[in-house]
Design a protein around this motif. Structure first.
Motif, PDB file in Angstrom:
ATOM      1  N   ILE A   1       0.838  -1.192   0.000  1.00 39.96           N
ATOM      2  CA  ILE A   1       0.000   0.000   0.000  1.00 39.96           C
ATOM      3  C   ILE A   1       0.878   1.249   0.000  1.00 39.96           C
ATOM      4  N   ASP A   2       0.520   2.217  -0.842  1.00 43.39           N
ATOM      5  CA  ASP A   2       1.301   3.450  -0.955  1.00 43.39           C
ATOM      6  C   ASP A   2       0.790   4.557  -0.043  1.00 43.39           C
ATOM      7  N   LEU A   3      -0.505   4.560   0.210  1.00 45.71           N
ATOM      8  CA  LEU A   3      -1.109   5.663   0.962  1.00 45.71           C
ATOM      9  C   LEU A   3      -2.341   5.157   1.698  1.00 45.71           C
ATOM     10  N   GLU A   4      -2.490   5.569   2.952  1.00 50.96           N
ATOM     11  CA  GLU A   4      -3.701   5.235   3.697  1.00 50.96           C
ATOM     12  C   GLU A   4      -4.462   6.523   3.992  1.00 50.96           C
ATOM     13  N   ILE A   5      -5.770   6.489   3.776  1.00 53.73           N
ATOM     14  CA  ILE A   5      -6.622   7.657   3.978  1.00 53.73           C
ATOM     15  C   ILE A   5      -7.739   7.315   4.956  1.00 53.73           C
TER      16      ILE A   5
END
Length: 239
Positions: free
Chosen positions: A125-129
């Motif tokens: 995963i590159d980004l968690e929002i």
């Protein structure tokens, strides 16, 4: 195609909402493309399970690593965009993040469920929002408004009449009050200045109202505004 979005989910049918209204029109016009992928299709379990009990004990179930990672790698064969997970550890979503993500050509969203995902999935995963500090049934509930807010910033998605530039949050302030017909409803009348036809005075009135609303309703946002000389003058008029 301006934006290609792939969504990994256990419930693809939830995203049928994108077939309607503004986003549906943008899809028809091939401005954006939104595809869903059922995570269960990637499970090697004979029952297509995607969850299991957590090691060490505890309440609930955890999404297993194999189907999630295989789904991510499968989609990345045709989509080289950032892999975004909707989860509580992530940075809180706001309009600035929507603007940044709207500049991407490809995005992949991963919707979690149950008590979370196997920690090893984070390696992919590159980004968690996070949508906010509250609990949702699943990542789908967060993914829908996030994708919608990004998509409406893509050039050509909104018509001129639907322009986003005056909307709340876009310029760091809440939107000014809006009125339409009838001019008078139960003795409540439209502000006279909006009927004057004087565009400059209307602009100043709207800016003033936006600033006042933001200051009173969202003081946290107001603190971040870099006030111009005109802004300060407009606010002084309110005293």
């Amino acid at each position: 195609m301006e934006l290609n979005v792939d969504i990994l989910t256990l419930f693809p049918e939830m995203f049928d909402i994108f077939n309607y209204s503004i986003i549906g029109r943008a899809i028809e016009n091939k401005i954006i493309d939104i595809n869903t992928h059922n995570i269960r299709d990637y499970s090697v379990n004979k029952h297509k399970k995607t969850d299991d009990y957590p090691y060490g004990g505890g309440q609930g179930m955890v999404m297993t690593v194999q189907p999630l990672v295989d789904a991510i790698e499968g989609v990345k064969k045709n989509n080289e965009g950032k892999v975004i997970f909707l989860g509580p550890r992530g940075k809180k979503f706001d309009q600035e993040m929507a603007k940044d993500l709207s500049k991407e050509k490809n995005l992949i969203f991963v919707c979690g469920h149950y008590e979370g995902i196997d920690e090893r999935v984070y390696n992919y995963i590159d980004l968690e929002i996070s949508l906010g500090d509250f609990v949702l049934t699943g990542g789908e509930m967060a993914c829908i408004p996030i994708v919608d807010s990004i998509a409406r910033l893509i050039p050509g998605v909104l018509k001129v009449a639907e322009s986003y530039e005056d909307e709340s949050f876009y310029n760091g302030v809440l939107e000014y009050p809006q009125y339409t017909r009838p001019e008078c409803f139960r003795d409540d009348v439209v502000p006279e200045i909006l009927l004057s036809g004087h565009h400059e005075n209307i602009r100043k009135w709207r800016r003033k109202k936006s600033l006042i609303l933001t200051k009173t309703r969202r003081p946290d946002m107001f603190k971040k505004i870099s006030l111009s000389k005109e802004d300060k003058k407009l606010l002084m008029e309110n005293k």
